[in-house]
Design an enzyme around this catalytic site. Sequence first.
Site, PDB file in Angstrom:
ATOM      1  N   LYS A 211       0.845  -1.178   0.000  1.00  0.00           N
ATOM      2  CA  LYS A 211       0.000   0.000   0.000  1.00  0.00           C
ATOM      3  C   LYS A 211       0.885   1.233   0.000  1.00  0.00           C
ATOM      4  O   LYS A 211       1.623   1.494   0.952  1.00  0.00           O
ATOM      5  CB  LYS A 211      -0.912  -0.002   1.236  1.00  0.00           C
ATOM      6  CG  LYS A 211      -1.848   1.194   1.282  1.00  0.00           C
ATOM      7  CD  LYS A 211      -2.878   1.041   2.375  1.00  0.00           C
ATOM      8  CE  LYS A 211      -3.794   2.244   2.430  1.00  0.00           C
ATOM      9  NZ  LYS A 211      -4.799   2.122   3.493  1.00  0.00           N
ATOM     10  N   ARG A 232       0.624   9.765   5.905  1.00  0.00           N
ATOM     11  CA  ARG A 232       0.839   8.414   6.442  1.00  0.00           C
ATOM     12  C   ARG A 232       2.183   7.846   5.997  1.00  0.00           C
ATOM     13  O   ARG A 232       2.348   6.651   5.865  1.00  0.00           O
ATOM     14  CB  ARG A 232      -0.276   7.481   5.950  1.00  0.00           C
ATOM     15  CG  ARG A 232      -1.701   7.952   6.215  1.00  0.00           C
ATOM     16  CD  ARG A 232      -2.671   6.800   6.039  1.00  0.00           C
ATOM     17  NE  ARG A 232      -4.061   7.204   5.943  1.00  0.00           N
ATOM     18  CZ  ARG A 232      -4.798   7.647   6.968  1.00  0.00           C
ATOM     19  NH1 ARG A 232      -4.264   7.778   8.164  1.00  0.00           N
ATOM     20  NH2 ARG A 232      -6.066   7.969   6.770  1.00  0.00           N
ATOM     21  N   GLU A 248       7.353  -6.742   1.410  1.00  0.00           N
ATOM     22  CA  GLU A 248       6.072  -6.679   2.125  1.00  0.00           C
ATOM     23  C   GLU A 248       5.208  -7.903   1.792  1.00  0.00           C
ATOM     24  O   GLU A 248       4.573  -8.482   2.669  1.00  0.00           O
ATOM     25  CB  GLU A 248       5.309  -5.400   1.750  1.00  0.00           C
ATOM     26  CG  GLU A 248       5.900  -4.114   2.317  1.00  0.00           C
ATOM     27  CD  GLU A 248       5.575  -3.912   3.801  1.00  0.00           C
ATOM     28  OE1 GLU A 248       4.887  -4.754   4.394  1.00  0.00           O
ATOM     29  OE2 GLU A 248       6.035  -2.888   4.352  1.00  0.00           O
ATOM     30  N   LYS A 263      -2.189  -1.641  -3.918  1.00  0.00           N
ATOM     31  CA  LYS A 263      -3.043  -0.458  -3.876  1.00  0.00           C
ATOM     32  C   LYS A 263      -2.205   0.799  -3.876  1.00  0.00           C
ATOM     33  O   LYS A 263      -1.225   0.827  -3.125  1.00  0.00           O
ATOM     34  CB  LYS A 263      -3.859  -0.560  -2.593  1.00  0.00           C
ATOM     35  CG  LYS A 263      -4.725   0.593  -2.260  1.00  0.00           C
ATOM     36  CD  LYS A 263      -5.330   0.370  -0.908  1.00  0.00           C
ATOM     37  CE  LYS A 263      -6.120   1.607  -0.574  1.00  0.00           C
ATOM     38  NZ  LYS A 263      -6.758   1.506   0.700  1.00  0.00           N
ATOM     39  N   SER A 289     -10.181   5.630  -4.800  1.00  0.00           N
ATOM     40  CA  SER A 289     -11.084   6.766  -5.007  1.00  0.00           C
ATOM     41  C   SER A 289     -10.547   7.787  -6.010  1.00  0.00           C
ATOM     42  O   SER A 289     -11.299   8.294  -6.843  1.00  0.00           O
ATOM     43  CB  SER A 289     -11.360   7.444  -3.669  1.00  0.00           C
ATOM     44  OG  SER A 289     -10.147   7.873  -3.061  1.00  0.00           O
TER      45      SER A 289
HETATM   46  C1  PBG Z   1      -7.441   2.943   5.302  1.00  0.00           C
HETATM   47  C2  PBG Z   1      -7.847   2.929   3.877  1.00  0.00           C
HETATM   48  C3  PBG Z   1      -7.729   3.970   2.934  1.00  0.00           C
HETATM   49  C4  PBG Z   1      -8.280   3.506   1.743  1.00  0.00           C
HETATM   50  C5  PBG Z   1      -8.717   2.216   1.972  1.00  0.00           C
HETATM   51  N1  PBG Z   1      -8.412   1.864   3.281  1.00  0.00           N
HETATM   52  C6  PBG Z   1      -7.284   5.368   3.103  1.00  0.00           C
HETATM   53  C7  PBG Z   1      -5.914   5.709   3.470  1.00  0.00           C
HETATM   54  O1  PBG Z   1      -5.027   4.860   3.567  1.00  0.00           O
HETATM   55  O2  PBG Z   1      -5.720   6.902   3.681  1.00  0.00           O
HETATM   56  C8  PBG Z   1      -8.367   4.290   0.467  1.00  0.00           C
HETATM   57  C9  PBG Z   1      -9.332   3.779  -0.540  1.00  0.00           C
HETATM   58  C10 PBG Z   1      -9.626   4.721  -1.636  1.00  0.00           C
HETATM   59  O3  PBG Z   1      -8.983   5.774  -1.779  1.00  0.00           O
HETATM   60  O4  PBG Z   1     -10.546   4.432  -2.412  1.00  0.00           O
HETATM   61  N2  PBG Z   1      -8.530   2.627   6.141  1.00  0.00           N
END
Ligand code: PBG
Length: 340
Positions: A211, A232, A248, A263, A289
């Site tokens: 991620k 983050r 990972e 992701k 998103s």
């Molecule tokens: C963390 C999480 C995130 C997303 C999925 N799980 C946000 C982040 O890491 O800030 C993002 C998913 C998306 O952008 O569609 N709970």
Amino acid sequence: MSPRHSAAGGNPWALPAGSTRPRRLRTTAAMRRLVAEHRVHPAELVLPMFVKEGLAEPVALQSMPGVQQHTLDSLVKAARDAVDAGVGGLMLFGVPEQHDEIGSGATDPDGILNVALRRLRDELGDDTVLMSDLCLDEFTSHGHCGVLDEQGRVDNDATLQRYADMAIAQAEAGAHLVGPSGMMDGQVAVIRRALDEAGHTDVGILAYAVKYASAAYGPFREAVESTLQGDRRTYQQDGANRTEALREVQLDLAEGADLVMVKPALPYLDILRDVREISDVPVAAYQVSGELAMIEAAGAKGWIDRDAMVLETLTAIKRAGAQIILTYYATEVARRLQAS
Ligand code: PBG
């Protein structure tokens, strides 16, 4: 006079008899369909969904056109629509009314995410694969994915304890798969042990193994009303790094991940291919998103063919190596594929 207009009438540039002509396999739609190497299938799509506590009516999300924060009732209806369209699974995110330092709502059986999971499992049983985001960011007052130490840093091992409790709460609420997305070291091992010790040996782990810290999560933070200040980057990965992604994944596989995820998807297709090559479990990718927001914004301006772009991106993600794709387009695409 150019050779192609030569008096001889013949085209001197014509390929000789017996030449290889790849275009033969592109001549008709039926031919192209026959030889397509990769196709998106509804059963491999997972729909991420947001449910908000205390909501009377669903709320449309401005930066995610077509996506809503659901009430419990509208969640059930949208989940049923997805399942009826052939979508393979649902990934649930909760938006609580109250936040605190340790994200108590995440482990409370009456917390919105657990309540919604229970409701969906009651309504849908085993007709779909029910997944839950296992992370504290929606529930903490500071918006981080873990609990903080005295200096305000995300405390890895203190967070693991919270994740263990959260996994048990979600399993008890009816999740088939839990999806740890907080990028704490050792999270998969701790969650596996906690689930097993609580008797939930059949509940699996969809590990967000890779991620990246991405600008593409922006609209999601509107969707979950994130309180995060800062970023983050001390736990999510640096987009400059490729080798680290393999590390990972290897760790998560060794710790017992049943599926691994990459992701975001489109900006990291090379990583997805690398992960596919080293994984002996199903590989998922999350079209996040911001990936949706880019398609929707350009589509709304008439700058791209939005419907075609949706399918093109999903096909690219599949081709790169994803067996499963989390996408906000899951229901729409499943319907389009059924109709075609
Ligand atoms: C963390 C999480 C995130 C997303 C999925 N799980 C946000 C982040 O890491 O800030 C993002 C998913 C998306 O952008 O569609 N709970």
